[in-house]
Design an enzyme around this catalytic site. Structure first.
Site, short mmCIF file in Angstrom:
data_model
loop_
_atom_site.label_atom_id
_atom_site.label_comp_id
_atom_site.label_asym_id
_atom_site.label_seq_id
_atom_site.Cartn_x
_atom_site.Cartn_y
_atom_site.Cartn_z
N LYS A 52 -7.58 -2.52 -9.07
CA LYS A 52 -6.33 -2.30 -8.35
C LYS A 52 -6.65 -1.68 -7.00
O LYS A 52 -7.55 -0.84 -6.90
CB LYS A 52 -5.40 -1.37 -9.12
CG LYS A 52 -4.16 -0.93 -8.34
CD LYS A 52 -3.37 0.15 -9.05
CE LYS A 52 -2.24 0.64 -8.18
NZ LYS A 52 -1.44 1.70 -8.80
N GLU A 60 6.75 11.75 -5.46
CA GLU A 60 5.51 11.83 -6.24
C GLU A 60 4.83 13.19 -6.12
O GLU A 60 4.35 13.58 -5.05
CB GLU A 60 4.54 10.72 -5.80
CG GLU A 60 3.31 10.64 -6.68
CD GLU A 60 2.46 9.42 -6.40
OE1 GLU A 60 1.34 9.35 -6.95
OE2 GLU A 60 2.89 8.54 -5.64
N GLU A 96 0.01 -1.93 -13.97
CA GLU A 96 -0.29 -1.03 -12.85
C GLU A 96 -0.01 0.42 -13.24
O GLU A 96 -0.80 1.33 -12.93
CB GLU A 96 0.56 -1.42 -11.64
CG GLU A 96 0.35 -0.54 -10.42
CD GLU A 96 1.33 -0.85 -9.30
OE1 GLU A 96 1.39 -0.05 -8.35
OE2 GLU A 96 2.02 -1.88 -9.37
N GLU A 102 8.85 -5.14 -1.79
CA GLU A 102 8.79 -3.79 -2.34
C GLU A 102 8.40 -2.77 -1.28
O GLU A 102 8.93 -1.65 -1.25
CB GLU A 102 7.81 -3.74 -3.52
CG GLU A 102 8.33 -4.41 -4.77
CD GLU A 102 7.47 -4.13 -5.98
OE1 GLU A 102 6.71 -3.15 -5.96
OE2 GLU A 102 7.55 -4.91 -6.96
N LYS A 130 10.49 0.83 0.45
CA LYS A 130 9.94 2.19 0.54
C LYS A 130 10.07 2.79 1.93
O LYS A 130 9.87 3.99 2.10
CB LYS A 130 8.48 2.17 0.07
CG LYS A 130 8.36 1.80 -1.40
CD LYS A 130 6.92 1.61 -1.85
CE LYS A 130 6.88 1.19 -3.31
NZ LYS A 130 5.49 0.94 -3.77
#
Length: 448
Positions: A207, A257, A301, A435, A439
């Site tokens: 990834k 986060e 993911e 996506e 953000k």
């Protein structure tokens, strides 16, 4: 009003004395405080607590591979000489605020938007206004040096009076956007994603998180305090931050986060990976959330991130536990989220945990070294402090750090926003582009 210059520009173990004084005052709007405070300025908001701070009683800066350890040791030396007013609540006691660059060799060349942002920088504020979760508000003054106590007393009196007279006259709307420039553009993004997928298919890379920069030219001068206030209103459940060094731009954002929190030997963090948009109706919102939970790509993911965080914490912990995976809803996006809690075997400093966890697979990739190599070779802009650890630590080694996503760095009438997405073997360039655009919305909405 006295200028708030640094009382000390370096930290010398055994020779630094810190004096901190505080006074409880009435409620004060955080944006109004930020408008008045001199640079270097910082702001931090989490769990109902807001801090707006300016001036420097002491500054710690570091570059290169040893930057985490350098900051930790310098902070411990600085706090060894502290004297704190006994009536101060914990939230108002001395803390060092700041952060790190994403890469350890992001050198400031004096010509980019990251002018003034070294590999690591933390400030012990000369003045801060702290609104705690219990509803109390404190003005806190800190000074260092031989006359620290008297300087802190004088500073507190002057700023408590000034803060009491503040009004909340901030721009109600954003500066407006005249032009947008993407780096890379749509075609370039597609090439990068396809190249990353090919690299994953033929090698050990599992990834990689590729980011994009969006530079916007603004119609009017940007009021960062006003934008910060709007982000706080719209994203109260996110970590909001501002880092404005003495020279250069201002870095700010509202990130969902957490990188890590340490409180004694208890460590809290979470995996946040896998994204979709919000629906126009409750029914569409639920459908999108269900689709996210059932997505094989997003689940894969997400599990990569969970397992990596557990592996990174394992050398420090006697136990690690994970909670249930849920969907976290924000104003414009939904994420898969899994809480992670650990108990430390030793009294490890929060910066030791920050170093171990950065970068998480949610902003870097797996394996870490190969992902960072791919990012360095692929991205055509400077990440600077984007997706880096930002936050605070105190004399006990406790602290909280967030991952600086949903963020921008701004100077004058120009701001550069950043957003990224995790690329795995079955990633589709068009979906990843969509996506990433979601953000940008937190900061774009505050600017428009």
């Amino acid at each position: 009003m006295e200028p708030l210059r640094g009382d000390e520009s370096s930290v010398d173990p055994g020779e630094t004395t810190i004096a901190t004084r505080g006074r409880e005052v009435g409620p004060v709007p955080v944006g109004a405080v930020l408008r008045e405070l001199p640079r270097p300025a910082v702001a931090w908001s989490e769990a109902g607590q807001q801090v707006a701070a300016g001036g420097s009683a002491a500054t710690i800066a570091a570059d290169g591979p040893g930057r985490f350890d350098t900051v930790r040791r310098a902070g411990e030396a600085l706090f060894a000489g502290r004297t704190v007013a006994s009536d101060l609540p914990r939230a108002a006691r001395p803390r060092l605020f700041g952060g790190f660059a994403f890469h350890e060799d992001d050198k400031d060349d004096g010509q980019s938007q990251w002018d003034g942002f070294p590999d690591a920088q933390f400030v012990l504020p000369a003045v801060q206004v702290v609104s705690d979760a219990d509803g109390s508000t404190w003005v806190v003054a800190t000074a260092t040096g031989p006359s620290a106590a008297s300087t802190a007393d004088e500073r507190l009196g002057e700023w408590a009076e000034r803060v009491a007279s503040l009004d909340d006259e901030l721009p109600t709307g954003g500066p407006g956007i005249e032009r947008r420039t993407y780096t890379p553009d749509d075609a370039g993004w597609r090439r990068q994603v396809e190249a990353a997928v090919e690299r994953i298919e033929r090698g050990t890379l599992r990834k990689v998180v590729l980011a994009q920069a969006l530079t916007v030219d603004l119609r009017d001068e940007l009021s960062v305090p006003a934008v910060y206030a709007r982000l706080s209103e719209t994203y109260p459940d996110c970590f909001r931050f501002l880092v404005a060094p003495e020279g250069g731009g201002q870095f700010f954002g509202a990130t969902p986060e957490r990188l890590v929190s340490r409180d004694g030997r208890t460590v809290t963090t979470e995996a946040l990976a896998g994204s979709t948009g919000r629906g126009d109706t409750p029914e569409e919102d639920e459908w999108l959330a269900s689709e996210l939970q059932e997505s094989a790509k997003d689940s894969h993911e997400h599990e990569l991130v969970v397992e990596a965080i557990k592996a990174q914490l394992d050398p420090f912990a006697t136990s690690i536990s994970t909670g249930d995976r849920t969907v976290r809803r924000l104003a414009t996006v939904q994420h898969l989220q899994t809480p992670v809690t650990a108990e430390l075997a030793e009294d490890d400093h929060v910066l030791s945990l920050v170093e171990a966890l950065h970068p998480t697979p949610a902003v870097g990739g797996l394996p870490p070294d190969e992902a960072l190599e791919t990012i360095t070779e692929t991205e055509t802009f400077e990440r600077g402090w984007y997706a880096s650890p930002v936050g605070w630590f105190d004399a006990d080694g406790d602290g909280t750090f967030a991952v600086a996503i949903r963020s921008a760095v701004a100077t004058g009438r120009r701001a550069t926003l950043f957003a990224g997405n995790g690329i795995v073997g079955d990633s589709d360039p068009d979906r990843e582009w969509d996506e990433v655009q979601l953000k940008y919305r937190p900061v774009l909405d505050a600017l428009e």
